[in-house]
Design an enzyme around this catalytic site. Structure first.
Site, PDB file in Angstrom:
ATOM      1  N   SER A  51       0.832  -1.204   0.000  1.00  0.00           N
ATOM      2  CA  SER A  51       0.000   0.000   0.000  1.00  0.00           C
ATOM      3  C   SER A  51       0.871   1.261   0.000  1.00  0.00           C
ATOM      4  CB  SER A  51      -0.968  -0.059   1.194  1.00  0.00           C
ATOM      5  OG  SER A  51      -2.062   0.798   1.004  1.00  0.00           O
TER       6      SER A  51
ATOM      7  N   HIS B  92      -7.460  -6.010   0.578  1.00  0.00           N
ATOM      8  CA  HIS B  92      -6.274  -5.158   0.467  1.00  0.00           C
ATOM      9  C   HIS B  92      -5.083  -5.696   1.269  1.00  0.00           C
ATOM     10  CE1 HIS B  92      -3.978  -1.605  -0.277  1.00  0.00           C
ATOM     11  NE2 HIS B  92      -4.058  -1.154   0.962  1.00  0.00           N
TER      12      HIS B  92
END
Length: 255
Positions: free
Chosen positions: A85, A235
């Site tokens: 991320s 995610h």
């Protein structure tokens, strides 16, 4: 100012960069597996996170410079990097800016494009906690739950709670700066940034961070890249299916 890190093992350096509001501890289990593969792992707390220093400056440019300084401090001439991320964004910019310092790059569930701000609920929940009234962990969780019903996300955030002194909790991250500089988290990689060495993108099958229409942009910035998808995860690809994440990343690093 120096970044806090945990260093284990011997061999080729492997830097691991956590995501926004994460910390090096998130990667300790996977880290030990890379050590067994013959890597020296560096689990790094990025600025304003974990046990690293707090600063009013918070953008990808300064965080890349932090990595340059870190490599210099630890005499690391060439490294592999895994970034998740926000950590992936830092890793991409570092690799494109200093390709001579890189071997291979692994980016976990983030692309080089611009991302619209989407942390409003999380920030609202964290800002709702008033530490001056000395809440305990359960009370903090109850406050945050009103804004962040998802248990997994809340558990991830609650790892940042620590005892400043007996009876006084606080967050390890620099929430005041996150409130002020949050827009920078979504910044795109510069148009001219290109990294031609081997790169692996690992995305979550249930995540919308890397869509099929993003693949052309990824190839433009990273022409020597491959993209793998871990099915049925979101995610947090490395936390939701650590076994497959390790298999994909370890195979790539050892090729």
């Amino acid at each position: 100012m120096k970044l806090f890190s945990r260093i284990e093992g011997e061999g080729t350096p492997l830097l691991i960069l956590h995501g926004f509001m994460g910390m090096s501890d998130n990667w300790r289990t996977l880290g030990t597996q890379y050590v067994a593969d013959g890597f020296q792992i560096h689990l790094i707390d990025l600025r304003n996170h974990g046990r690293s220093f707090h600063s009013d400056e918070f953008n990808y440019g300064v965080m890349v410079q932090d990595l340059v300084d870190y490599c210099q401090e630890h005499n690391l001439e060439k490294v592999n990097i895994i970034g998740h991320s926000m950590g992936g964004k830092i890793a991409m910019l570092f690799a494109a800016s200093y390709p001579e310092k890189m071997n291979k790059l692994i980016v976990a569930d983030i692309g080089p494009k611009y991302y619209k701000q989407h942390h409003q609920d999380i920030l609202a929940g964290l800002n709702a906690v008033d530490f001056t009234i000395k809440p305990d962990r359960n009370q903090v969780d109850d406050i945050v739950k009103a804004y962040i019903p998802d248990f997994g996300t809340r558990q991830f955030l609650m790892k940042n709670l620590y005892w400043v002194e007996p009876g006084q909790l606080d967050f390890r991250f620099n929430l005041a700066v996150f409130n002020k500089e949050i827009e920078h988290i979504g910044d795109a990689l510069p148009e001219e940034a290109v990294f031609e060495k081997p790169t692996l993108f690992i995305r979550g099958g249930n995540s919308n961070y890397i869509k099929d229409e993003d693949l052309g942009t990824i190839k433009r910035h990273f022409p020597n890249s491959t993209i793998e998808t871990i099915p049925n995860v979101g995610h947090w690809v490395h936390a939701e299916n650590p076994k497959l994440f390790y298999e994909l990343s370890s195979t790539f690093l050892r090729e």
